[in-house]
Motif scaffolding. Structure first.
Motif, short mmCIF file in Angstrom:
data_model
loop_
_atom_site.label_atom_id
_atom_site.label_comp_id
_atom_site.label_asym_id
_atom_site.label_seq_id
_atom_site.Cartn_x
_atom_site.Cartn_y
_atom_site.Cartn_z
N ALA A 86 0.82 -1.21 0.00
CA ALA A 86 0.00 0.00 0.00
C ALA A 86 0.85 1.26 0.00
O ALA A 86 0.33 2.36 0.07
CB ALA A 86 -0.91 0.01 1.21
N GLY A 87 2.18 1.08 -0.03
CA GLY A 87 3.06 2.24 -0.13
C GLY A 87 3.30 2.93 1.19
O GLY A 87 3.68 4.08 1.23
N ARG A 88 3.07 2.22 2.29
CA ARG A 88 3.38 2.83 3.58
C ARG A 88 4.73 2.31 4.06
O ARG A 88 5.38 1.52 3.40
CB ARG A 88 2.30 2.48 4.60
N LYS A 89 5.10 2.75 5.25
CA LYS A 89 6.34 2.25 5.82
C LYS A 89 6.21 0.76 6.06
O LYS A 89 5.13 0.29 6.43
CB LYS A 89 6.62 2.97 7.15
N PRO A 90 7.29 -0.04 5.84
CA PRO A 90 7.17 -1.49 5.87
C PRO A 90 6.51 -2.02 7.13
O PRO A 90 5.51 -2.71 7.06
CB PRO A 90 8.61 -1.99 5.77
N TYR A 91 7.08 -1.69 8.27
CA TYR A 91 6.41 -2.16 9.47
C TYR A 91 6.52 -1.09 10.54
O TYR A 91 7.60 -0.84 11.06
CB TYR A 91 7.01 -3.47 9.96
N PRO A 92 5.44 -0.46 10.87
CA PRO A 92 5.52 0.58 11.88
C PRO A 92 5.90 -0.05 13.22
O PRO A 92 5.29 -1.04 13.62
CB PRO A 92 4.12 1.17 11.92
N PRO A 93 6.90 0.44 13.89
CA PRO A 93 7.39 -0.24 15.08
C PRO A 93 6.49 0.01 16.28
O PRO A 93 6.95 0.31 17.35
CB PRO A 93 8.77 0.38 15.28
N ASP A 94 5.20 -0.09 16.11
CA ASP A 94 4.31 0.20 17.23
C ASP A 94 3.78 -1.06 17.90
O ASP A 94 2.93 -0.97 18.78
CB ASP A 94 3.17 1.12 16.80
N LEU A 95 4.24 -2.23 17.49
CA LEU A 95 3.90 -3.50 18.14
C LEU A 95 2.42 -3.85 18.05
O LEU A 95 1.98 -4.81 18.66
CB LEU A 95 4.30 -3.49 19.63
N SER A 96 1.64 -3.07 17.27
CA SER A 96 0.21 -3.36 17.25
C SER A 96 -0.07 -4.69 16.59
O SER A 96 -1.03 -5.39 16.95
CB SER A 96 -0.55 -2.24 16.56
N ALA A 97 0.76 -5.08 15.61
CA ALA A 97 0.55 -6.37 14.95
C ALA A 97 0.78 -7.52 15.93
O ALA A 97 0.08 -8.54 15.88
CB ALA A 97 1.48 -6.50 13.75
N VAL A 98 1.76 -7.35 16.82
CA VAL A 98 2.02 -8.40 17.81
C VAL A 98 0.81 -8.56 18.73
O VAL A 98 0.38 -9.68 19.03
CB VAL A 98 3.28 -8.05 18.63
N VAL A 99 0.25 -7.42 19.14
CA VAL A 99 -0.93 -7.48 20.01
C VAL A 99 -2.09 -8.15 19.29
O VAL A 99 -2.78 -9.02 19.84
CB VAL A 99 -1.31 -6.07 20.50
N SER A 100 -2.31 -7.78 18.02
CA SER A 100 -3.38 -8.41 17.24
C SER A 100 -3.18 -9.92 17.21
O SER A 100 -4.11 -10.69 17.42
CB SER A 100 -3.38 -7.88 15.81
N GLY A 101 -1.94 -10.34 16.92
CA GLY A 101 -1.65 -11.78 16.83
C GLY A 101 -1.90 -12.49 18.14
O GLY A 101 -2.48 -13.58 18.18
N LEU A 102 -1.51 -11.85 19.23
CA LEU A 102 -1.70 -12.47 20.55
C LEU A 102 -3.18 -12.60 20.88
O LEU A 102 -3.63 -13.64 21.35
CB LEU A 102 -1.00 -11.64 21.63
N ILE A 103 -3.95 -11.54 20.60
CA ILE A 103 -5.38 -11.59 20.95
C ILE A 103 -6.09 -12.63 20.09
O ILE A 103 -6.93 -13.40 20.56
CB ILE A 103 -6.01 -10.19 20.81
N LEU A 104 -5.68 -12.68 18.80
CA LEU A 104 -6.28 -13.67 17.90
C LEU A 104 -6.04 -15.08 18.45
O LEU A 104 -6.95 -15.91 18.51
CB LEU A 104 -5.67 -13.51 16.51
N ALA A 105 -4.81 -15.35 18.85
CA ALA A 105 -4.48 -16.68 19.36
C ALA A 105 -5.20 -16.95 20.68
O ALA A 105 -5.68 -18.06 20.92
CB ALA A 105 -2.98 -16.81 19.55
N ALA A 106 -5.27 -15.93 21.51
CA ALA A 106 -5.89 -16.13 22.82
C ALA A 106 -7.36 -16.50 22.70
O ALA A 106 -7.92 -17.14 23.58
CB ALA A 106 -5.75 -14.85 23.64
N LEU A 107 -7.99 -16.09 21.58
CA LEU A 107 -9.42 -16.34 21.41
C LEU A 107 -9.71 -17.67 20.72
O LEU A 107 -10.85 -17.97 20.41
CB LEU A 107 -10.05 -15.19 20.62
N MET A 108 -8.66 -18.45 20.41
CA MET A 108 -8.86 -19.74 19.74
C MET A 108 -8.61 -20.86 20.72
O MET A 108 -7.76 -20.75 21.59
CB MET A 108 -7.86 -19.89 18.60
N PRO A 109 -9.31 -22.00 20.55
CA PRO A 109 -8.92 -23.17 21.33
C PRO A 109 -7.59 -23.72 20.81
O PRO A 109 -7.22 -23.46 19.65
CB PRO A 109 -10.05 -24.15 21.09
N ALA A 110 -6.89 -24.42 21.66
CA ALA A 110 -5.59 -24.94 21.23
C ALA A 110 -5.73 -26.02 20.17
O ALA A 110 -4.77 -26.37 19.50
CB ALA A 110 -4.85 -25.49 22.45
#
Lengths: 374, 444
Positions: A86-110
């Protein structure tokens, strides 16, 4: 656009009066900034989530860890790829993707197949976040929306909870029959019977459930930690729990038990607490004003109960939060706080001047009283 | 009771290990005065001899006053800067007092109020916000006038009022009494930031403060020392965005101005010195100094031990509200409160020129002391920092959006929203733009 070009636009007019050279140090007041940045907020959330995950991995074994790892890695990867596309900065170092990934995993059964977190990460980072313009512009919480989409697509596997301590294969998507739990406390509570697990087990989270969302104790601790760090205000969780309890009493529940006891079971046995602490408080998709936050939290509590009572959906809280997410902008619009000095539309100025008891007068200054300049 | 708005930020953002002493600093080799050309008439020319207290410019407008030389010496240079005139006076170090300077005749207790007011005007005391003290008092003169002495100071780094309370409480109280007589009031309220220890004892033991002055302690969060917020807390009056405290007969006068009034009545000299705080991580010895107006920042820094880091940003004023300046050649203006020198650590560039990166976290609304939601106000007003039109075509604002837009009028420009914004959006400058836009649209 770099900060320097921004500054040159702001202070371009200084060039003629200043030393001829653009000075990037002339930014407007204030000149100091709180050390708390977006990344710090996200880091706080990650710290708050960590105990939930440690406990989840203890309960459901190494497979829970693998699901989490895949989810986080895919969220970071997809977000970076999409941002570059999309032409933005490659990965904004704001850790929001890590939080998204963690919450996604937390909401799934193992027990989910490992392509679930990959798909979920794709939905979360691209469909619910990237296409809207990245962090800050998504209308719904990306991780929760992705999880609910997975639930729509694969309802059977998303509710396939396993017993704590059961042996799960590390990578295979085939789950042995013996590991599958048939007594899910929330399902029992919603149907109106007292869960077979004890209240204490349910409170500390020793029950079948999602990876991160079983332990009410750890979630309450995380909420207290985040509220103390002022990462979010506790208005939303408190309003949600209060409205859930109130309407739980109003709606009542199945036969046998008093509705207050059953409401407590419903409150702590499902994903409700996790969702209101980690998903509903997502700053991007919740209202900003304090009244808006309270209405939003109360709405989540009410909608969750309505969905649990009048639909086949077991949890309800996910859809409740998504619906309130979409309403948050409207809630902000209708609940603008009164600003300093604003006159009340009907009562006039809400405050009347308090006159000092001995009214100051404009009498001539008394003779004789003197102040001695030294 | 007034509804007390929450918010604010802790006042220890710049550290708090500063002593309460006031150090006197002599003027350097030269002092500078920048005088607006259209409201003042310059009375000196190059190579004129001036004394301490010689008037070098005067204004015919009542709300302004004269400009007085704070050293004795020779007018070295008069530079035309377009709108302003810069006068450079070479200091001969003798501090000869001008023969025209006379102490106030008689006792202030017996003098008519008009005479007191004109004596205060001659003293040329500038308040922190740049308004002259006599103009403020004249505007507040009414049968039910009220005086608030603002000795509260919560801005990170500033210690001027606290030091004055410690060292010159008598001067503040006597100056306040002169102002009370000028306004024709018998009682005054004094706002002091909440404190413990010897200062609190001194303020409440009844020995130092007369009965006519009632001391109120206010919270220590910044910006609860703002005049409007102090008035709301003490008098329960909310002064809306469209009026000034003076229009309601409320004069909020800084403690340093009271002390200056007393000095002026004792010596007959106009206000020639200014008490300023030295703030910032570059300054070797952060302290509070009394310097002649017009002294350059370089001279102050040299007399106070210099820097132990390379100065990166120099700010005329406090860290939260000051104006960034080019170099250490800036000088102490009549309304200066602080000299702030920050190192590279505080380098801060706005992340965007509008509120694009906003996370909606609402932290700005949490800290706003006047109940605005700055991020939404900025979004609805559609302002950007550059002069280019907003990237989004402007829609006609209806009801609710307009409410947010118009709430920007109440902004007191304290800087808290920019300070806390995790996305580093320059909210305060954007709010200033939104405010002026709202004023233009609704000029009442």
């Amino acid at each position: 656009m770099t900060p320097h070009t921004i500054l040159s636009k702001i202070f371009g007019s200084r060039k003629k009066s200043g030393g001829g050279k653009l000075d990037p140090l002339m930014s407007p007041a204030p000149h100091i900034h709180s050390p708390e940045k977006t990344a710090h907020m996200m880091l706080d959330v990650i710290i708050a989530l960590t105990p939930c995950f440690i406990y989840g991995i203890y309960l459901f074994g190494a497979r829970a860890f693998v699901v989490t790892l895949v989810s986080v890695a895919c969220c970071v990867l997809f977000e970076s790829v999409f941002a570059v596309a999309a032409g933005r900065k490659p990965y904004p170092p704001d850790l929001s993707a890590v939080v998204s990934g963690l919450i996604l995993a937390a909401l799934m059964p193992a027990s989910v197949p490992l392509y679930f977190p990959v798909l979920g990460a794709l939905f979360a980072s691209v469909a619910f976040k990237g296409v809207f313009g990245g962090l800050g512009k998504n209308p719904v919480n990306p991780a929760l929306a992705a999880r609910m989409l997975l639930e729509l697509l694969f309802p059977a596997r998303m509710f396939l909870y396993t017993d704590p301590g059961a042996k799960l294969p590390l990578f295979s998507s085939h789950i042995p029959e013996s590991a599958i739990s048939c007594s899910i406390p929330l399902a029992e509570a919603v149907s109106g019977s007292v869960p077979t697990r004890s209240l204490f087990d349910i409170f500390i989270g020793n029950i079948p459930g999602t990876i991160g969302g079983t332990s009410a104790l750890l979630i309450i601790a995380a909420c207290a930690f985040l509220a103390a760090k002022k990462t979010f205000s506790a208005n939303i969780p408190i309003a949600a729990v209060t409205s859930f309890m109130l309407f739980g009493l109003v709606f009542g529940s199945g036969a046998g038990q008093s509705s207050s006891v059953m409401t407590v079971y419903e409150l702590i046995s499902g994903g409700f607490l996790f969702c209101i602490v980690f998903c509903a408080t997502d700053p991007v998709t919740s209202p900003q004003g304090v009244y808006g936050k309270i209405i939003y939290g109360a709405g989540i509590g009410l909608l969750t109960l309505v969905i649990r009572r009048y639909s086949e959906n077991l949890e309800g809280v996910g859809y409740a939060i998504l619906i309130m997410n979409l309403l948050s902008y409207s809630l902000d619009s209708i609940s603008r706080p009164r600003y300093f000095g604003e006159k009340h539309p009907r009562k006039g100025n809400m405050l009347r001047a308090r006159r000092p008891s001995s009214s100051p007068t404009s009498e001539p200054i008394e003779q004789g009283k003197e102040i001695e300049p030294k | 009771m007034a509804y007390i708005f929450g918010g604010g930020i802790p006042n220890d953002a710049m550290g708090s290990s500063v002593s309460d002493d006031i150090i006197g600093v002599a003027a350097g080799r030269s002092v500078f005065f920048r005088i607006p050309r259209d409201s003042y008439r310059i009375l000196v020319s190059e190579d004129d001899r001036v004394d301490l207290g010689t008037r070098i410019a005067k204004s015919s407008k009542f709300e302004l006053s004269g400009v007085y030389s704070s050293v004795s010496g020779r007018v070295e240079q008069i530079v035309d800067e377009g709108e302003n005139v810069l006068i450079k006076i070479e200091n001969d170090g003798f501090d000869r007092v001008s023969p025209l300077v006379r102490p106030f005749e008689g006792s202030p207790a017996n003098a008519p109020r008009e005479e007191l007011l004109s004596a205060i005007r001659r003293a040329a005391i500038a308040c922190r916000d740049g308004v002259m003290l006599h103009a403020r008092l004249a505007a507040a003169m009414s049968p039910d006038a009220h005086l608030i002495i603002n000795a509260a100071e919560n801005e990170p780094g500033l210690r001027v009022r606290r030091s004055l309370l410690f060292r010159n409480l008598g001067g503040i109280v006597r100056g306040a009494e002169i102002i009370m007589r000028t306004l024709g009031v018998e009682r005054a309220d004094m706002a002091v930031s909440f404190c413990r220890g010897p200062l609190s004892k001194k303020l409440s033991d009844g020995e130092h403060i007369r009965d006519s002055i009632k001391v109120h302690f206010i919270p220590t969060e910044y910006p609860f020392d703002h005049p409007r917020l102090v008035a709301a807390r003490i008098l329960g009056v909310e002064i809306g965005p469209r009026e000034e405290p003076e229009q309601r007969g409320i004069a909020v006068v800084g403690a340093e101005d009271c002390a200056a009034v007393y000095d002026a009545f004792c010596t007959g000299l106009p206000a020639l010195n200014r008490t300023v705080s030295l703030v910032g991580d570059c300054i070797k010895r952060p302290c509070t100094v009394t310097v002649p107006i017009g002294t350059s920042f370089r001279d102050i820094a040299d007399s106070c031990g210099g820097f132990f880091k390379k100065p990166h940003r120099i700010i005329d004023g406090s860290p939260m509200t000051g104006v960034a300046t080019d170099s250490l050649d800036s000088f102490v203006s009549p309304s200066c409160v602080a000299m702030t020198v920050l190192s590279q650590k505080y380098d801060f560039a706005p992340s965007s020129e509008n509120a694009d990166g906003c996370l909606n976290c609402g932290k700005c609304a949490d800290v706003c002391p006047v109940g605005i939601v700055p991020s939404l106000s900025v979004k609805f007003s559609g302002v950007t920092l550059s002069d280019e039109p907003a990237p989004v075509p402007e829609r006609k604002l209806s009801g609710r959006g307009k409410g947010y837009f118009m709430s920007s009028l109440a902004c007191i420009e304290c800087g808290c929203c920019s300070y806390v914004c995790p996305a580093e959006i320059p909210l305060t400058p954007l709010m200033k733009k939104a405010k002026s836009k709202a004023k233009g649209e609704c000029p009442t």
